[in-house]
Design a protein around this motif. Structure first.
Motif, PDB file in Angstrom:
ATOM      1  N   ALA A  68      -8.453   3.057 -11.635  1.00 36.10           N
ATOM      2  CA  ALA A  68      -8.649   3.482 -10.232  1.00 36.10           C
ATOM      3  C   ALA A  68      -9.542   4.724 -10.191  1.00 36.10           C
ATOM      4  O   ALA A  68     -10.428   4.845  -9.346  1.00 36.10           O
ATOM      5  N   ARG A  80     -13.181   3.880 -10.726  1.00 39.28           N
ATOM      6  CA  ARG A  80     -13.773   3.319  -9.513  1.00 39.28           C
ATOM      7  C   ARG A  80     -14.132   4.449  -8.542  1.00 39.28           C
ATOM      8  O   ARG A  80     -15.218   4.479  -7.968  1.00 39.28           O
ATOM      9  N   ASN A 106       1.142   9.592  -5.082  1.00 33.43           N
ATOM     10  CA  ASN A 106       1.166   8.688  -6.238  1.00 33.43           C
ATOM     11  C   ASN A 106       0.777   9.482  -7.499  1.00 33.43           C
ATOM     12  O   ASN A 106       0.575  10.711  -7.446  1.00 33.43           O
ATOM     13  N   GLY A 107       0.679   8.773  -8.621  1.00 35.02           N
ATOM     14  CA  GLY A 107       0.444   9.458  -9.884  1.00 35.02           C
ATOM     15  C   GLY A 107      -0.897  10.184  -9.941  1.00 35.02           C
ATOM     16  O   GLY A 107      -0.978  11.345 -10.379  1.00 35.02           O
ATOM     17  N   PHE A 165       3.241   2.400  -6.796  1.00 39.83           N
ATOM     18  CA  PHE A 165       3.003   0.970  -7.030  1.00 39.83           C
ATOM     19  C   PHE A 165       3.672   0.577  -8.355  1.00 39.83           C
ATOM     20  O   PHE A 165       4.408  -0.396  -8.420  1.00 39.83           O
ATOM     21  N   TYR A 166       3.411   1.358  -9.405  1.00 42.17           N
ATOM     22  CA  TYR A 166       4.037   1.111 -10.715  1.00 42.17           C
ATOM     23  C   TYR A 166       5.270   2.006 -10.797  1.00 42.17           C
ATOM     24  O   TYR A 166       5.282   3.019 -11.484  1.00 42.17           O
ATOM     25  N   ARG A 191       8.586   7.800 -14.281  1.00 44.70           N
ATOM     26  CA  ARG A 191       7.381   8.310 -13.599  1.00 44.70           C
ATOM     27  C   ARG A 191       7.765   9.166 -12.400  1.00 44.70           C
ATOM     28  O   ARG A 191       7.126  10.187 -12.142  1.00 44.70           O
ATOM     29  N   LEU A 223      -5.624   7.325  -1.977  1.00 44.42           N
ATOM     30  CA  LEU A 223      -5.833   6.513  -3.189  1.00 44.42           C
ATOM     31  C   LEU A 223      -4.864   5.358  -3.328  1.00 44.42           C
ATOM     32  O   LEU A 223      -4.023   5.329  -4.226  1.00 44.42           O
ATOM     33  N   GLU A 224      -4.959   4.423  -2.449  1.00 42.25           N
ATOM     34  CA  GLU A 224      -4.034   3.303  -2.581  1.00 42.25           C
ATOM     35  C   GLU A 224      -4.801   1.988  -2.629  1.00 42.25           C
ATOM     36  O   GLU A 224      -6.015   1.977  -2.534  1.00 42.25           O
ATOM     37  N   ASP A 225      -4.084   0.876  -2.830  1.00 45.89           N
ATOM     38  CA  ASP A 225      -4.837  -0.347  -3.067  1.00 45.89           C
ATOM     39  C   ASP A 225      -4.631  -1.429  -2.017  1.00 45.89           C
ATOM     40  O   ASP A 225      -4.781  -2.602  -2.302  1.00 45.89           O
ATOM     41  N   ASP A 249     -10.193   7.726   0.575  1.00 48.39           N
ATOM     42  CA  ASP A 249     -10.667   6.674  -0.322  1.00 48.39           C
ATOM     43  C   ASP A 249     -12.184   6.789  -0.440  1.00 48.39           C
ATOM     44  O   ASP A 249     -12.894   6.708   0.570  1.00 48.39           O
ATOM     45  N   LEU A 250     -12.654   6.964  -1.653  1.00 46.77           N
ATOM     46  CA  LEU A 250     -14.100   7.111  -1.864  1.00 46.77           C
ATOM     47  C   LEU A 250     -14.863   5.816  -1.593  1.00 46.77           C
ATOM     48  O   LEU A 250     -16.079   5.849  -1.418  1.00 46.77           O
ATOM     49  N   ASP A 262     -14.024  10.739   0.717  1.00 44.84           N
ATOM     50  CA  ASP A 262     -14.324  11.939  -0.071  1.00 44.84           C
ATOM     51  C   ASP A 262     -13.392  11.946  -1.273  1.00 44.84           C
ATOM     52  O   ASP A 262     -12.392  11.217  -1.297  1.00 44.84           O
ATOM     53  N   ASN A 263     -13.703  12.801  -2.244  1.00 43.75           N
ATOM     54  CA  ASN A 263     -12.826  12.901  -3.412  1.00 43.75           C
ATOM     55  C   ASN A 263     -11.598  13.720  -3.032  1.00 43.75           C
ATOM     56  O   ASN A 263     -11.734  14.811  -2.470  1.00 43.75           O
ATOM     57  N   ILE A 264     -10.430  13.217  -3.375  1.00 41.14           N
ATOM     58  CA  ILE A 264      -9.190  13.924  -3.024  1.00 41.14           C
ATOM     59  C   ILE A 264      -9.192  15.362  -3.573  1.00 41.14           C
ATOM     60  O   ILE A 264      -8.579  16.245  -2.968  1.00 41.14           O
TER      61      ILE A 264
HETATM   62  O1  PTJ Z   1       0.685   5.882  -9.167  1.00 44.63           O
HETATM   63  P1  PTJ Z   1       0.858   4.465  -8.679  1.00 44.63           P
HETATM   64  O2  PTJ Z   1       1.849   3.701  -9.520  1.00 44.63           O
HETATM   65  O3  PTJ Z   1       1.239   4.375  -7.219  1.00 44.63           O
HETATM   66  O4  PTJ Z   1      -0.541   3.671  -8.844  1.00 44.63           O
HETATM   67  C1  PTJ Z   1      -1.602   4.102  -8.086  1.00 44.63           C
HETATM   68  C2  PTJ Z   1      -2.961   3.400  -8.366  1.00 44.63           C
HETATM   69  C3  PTJ Z   1      -4.079   4.416  -8.107  1.00 44.63           C
HETATM   70  C4  PTJ Z   1      -3.052   2.921  -9.806  1.00 44.63           C
HETATM   71  C5  PTJ Z   1      -3.116   2.224  -7.397  1.00 44.63           C
HETATM   72  O5  PTJ Z   1      -2.960   2.697  -6.076  1.00 44.63           O
HETATM   73  C6  PTJ Z   1      -4.403   1.466  -7.567  1.00 44.63           C
HETATM   74  O6  PTJ Z   1      -4.541   0.598  -8.404  1.00 44.63           O
HETATM   75  O7  PTJ Z   1      -5.404   1.843  -6.743  1.00 44.63           O
HETATM   76  P2  PTJ Z   1      -6.835   1.071  -6.641  1.00 44.63           P
HETATM   77  O8  PTJ Z   1      -6.670  -0.319  -6.198  1.00 44.63           O
HETATM   78  O9  PTJ Z   1      -7.659   1.271  -7.847  1.00 44.63           O
HETATM   79  O10 PTJ Z   1      -7.464   1.853  -5.432  1.00 44.63           O
HETATM   80  C7  PTJ Z   1      -7.670   3.209  -5.451  1.00 44.63           C
HETATM   81  C8  PTJ Z   1      -8.770   3.547  -4.451  1.00 44.63           C
HETATM   82  O11 PTJ Z   1      -8.902   4.951  -4.477  1.00 44.63           O
HETATM   83  C9  PTJ Z   1     -10.148   2.957  -4.829  1.00 44.63           C
HETATM   84  O12 PTJ Z   1     -10.789   2.468  -3.666  1.00 44.63           O
HETATM   85  C10 PTJ Z   1     -10.920   4.148  -5.410  1.00 44.63           C
HETATM   86  O13 PTJ Z   1     -12.296   4.100  -5.100  1.00 44.63           O
HETATM   87  C11 PTJ Z   1     -10.258   5.314  -4.691  1.00 44.63           C
HETATM   88  N1  PTJ Z   1     -10.248   6.553  -5.492  1.00 44.63           N
HETATM   89  C12 PTJ Z   1     -10.046   6.682  -6.826  1.00 44.63           C
HETATM   90  N2  PTJ Z   1     -10.076   7.980  -7.189  1.00 44.63           N
HETATM   91  C13 PTJ Z   1     -10.289   8.690  -6.051  1.00 44.63           C
HETATM   92  C14 PTJ Z   1     -10.397   7.771  -4.960  1.00 44.63           C
HETATM   93  N3  PTJ Z   1     -10.593   8.178  -3.699  1.00 44.63           N
HETATM   94  C15 PTJ Z   1     -10.658   9.510  -3.477  1.00 44.63           C
HETATM   95  N4  PTJ Z   1     -10.575  10.443  -4.468  1.00 44.63           N
HETATM   96  C16 PTJ Z   1     -10.397  10.075  -5.762  1.00 44.63           C
HETATM   97  N5  PTJ Z   1     -10.316  10.996  -6.724  1.00 44.63           N
END
Ligand code: PTJ
Length: 248
Positions: free
Chosen positions: A36, A39, A77-78, A104-105, A110, A162-164, A182-183, A199-201
């Motif tokens: 994540a 990405r 989240n983490g 999510f996990y 955790r 940062l969620e999915d 969400d970036l 923007d970046n968190i």
């Molecule tokens: O900690 P958990 O168990 O709840 O798991 C959380 C994760 C992040 C693993 C889960 O939510 C996940 O898989 O997320 P995704 O589907 O990869 O989506 C995360 C979104 O956040 C993507 O669209 C990324 O572009 C975005 N992103 C990642 N890092 C940053 C971000 N947005 C803003 N700032 C960041 N630093």
């Protein structure tokens, strides 16, 4: 943590990357959290690793929505817990908005690891830990359906950085307003949320705090929200992404 030389051209980005890696070794970050983050890094690169006007507009609207909310909550989240714990705890205390761990996990290990990380910064009560207060949101099928009755379950405004995607849709079905960071302006979460901060968190909480503290009436907050259009913010972000490197 590995020593990154100050003169490395990507020193800050590498240090941030290593926070995520160390966080994974401490079980704060899920393994998938590394993917994540990658990405997110790619999208941050495409916006020049800086906060743009479209993000400032969304941050102002988020501050207004928090100001008007009956029961707002910050979902943790983490990744967020290792990227900006100090700034998040500070905002939570300044704005009087509680934090809830919602994963999510999900695992007890955790949850403990994230709580220990946040405890370093003297937070108030952290929700999402005490099983006695657990409730289920049926519209969410992942483990993120397990929420705290005093937090996400009862909240009218939920901040879900940062969620999915699955949770935002489920929470919207429960008539909650959603603010996300969400970036990726094209993600399902970005498109579904009421307010999307592209923007970046790591840059967001100090700006959110500043904008929240600048609001001093419900009328002012309502005016900000009345003039906010999330679709146009997402379109502006896409324009920047598609033109940023065009130097012609
Ligand atoms: O900690 P958990 O168990 O709840 O798991 C959380 C994760 C992040 C693993 C889960 O939510 C996940 O898989 O997320 P995704 O589907 O990869 O989506 C995360 C979104 O956040 C993507 O669209 C990324 O572009 C975005 N992103 C990642 N890092 C940053 C971000 N947005 C803003 N700032 C960041 N630093």
């Amino acid at each position: 943590m590995i020593d990154i030389p100050d003169d490395h051209p990507r020193a800050e980005s590498l240090r941030t990357r290593h926070k995520i890696i160390d966080g994974m070794h401490k079980k704060i970050v899920a393994e998938a959290g590394l993917i994540a983050h990658g990405r997110g890094e790619a999208f941050d690169y495409l916006i020049g690793e800086k906060t743009h006007d479209f993000a400032i507009k969304a941050i102002k609207a988020a501050a207004a929505m928090f100001y008007l909310a009956e029961l707002p909550i910050i979902s943790v989240n983490g990744n967020v817990a290792v990227l900006c714990p100090k700034e998040m705890v500070r905002f939570s205390k300044e704005a009087g908005i509680a934090m809830e761990i919602n994963l999510f996990y999900r695992s007890d290990d955790r949850i403990d690891a994230i709580k220990n990380e946040l405890d370093k910064y003297d937070p108030g009560l952290i929700l999402g830990i005490d099983k006695e207060h657990s409730r289920m949101i049926d519209e969410i099928s992942s483990l993120r359906r397990v929420v705290d009755k005093r937090g996400i379950y009862s909240a009218d405004v939920v901040f879900v950085p940062l969620e999915d995607g699955d949770r935002t849709i489920g929470l919207k079905k429960n008539n909650k307003k959603i603010i996300t960071v969400d970036l990726n302006p094209m993600s399902r979460t970005s498109i579904t949320a009421d307010i999307t901060i592209v923007d970046n968190i790591i840059r967001v909480f100090p700006l959110l705090e500043k904008e929240f503290l600048a609001i001093n009436s419900k009328q002012q907050a309502s005016n900000i929200l009345d003039n906010y259009d999330n679709d146009s913010v997402l379109k502006d972000a896409l324009k920047v992404i598609s033109s940023y490197w065009d130097t012609s």
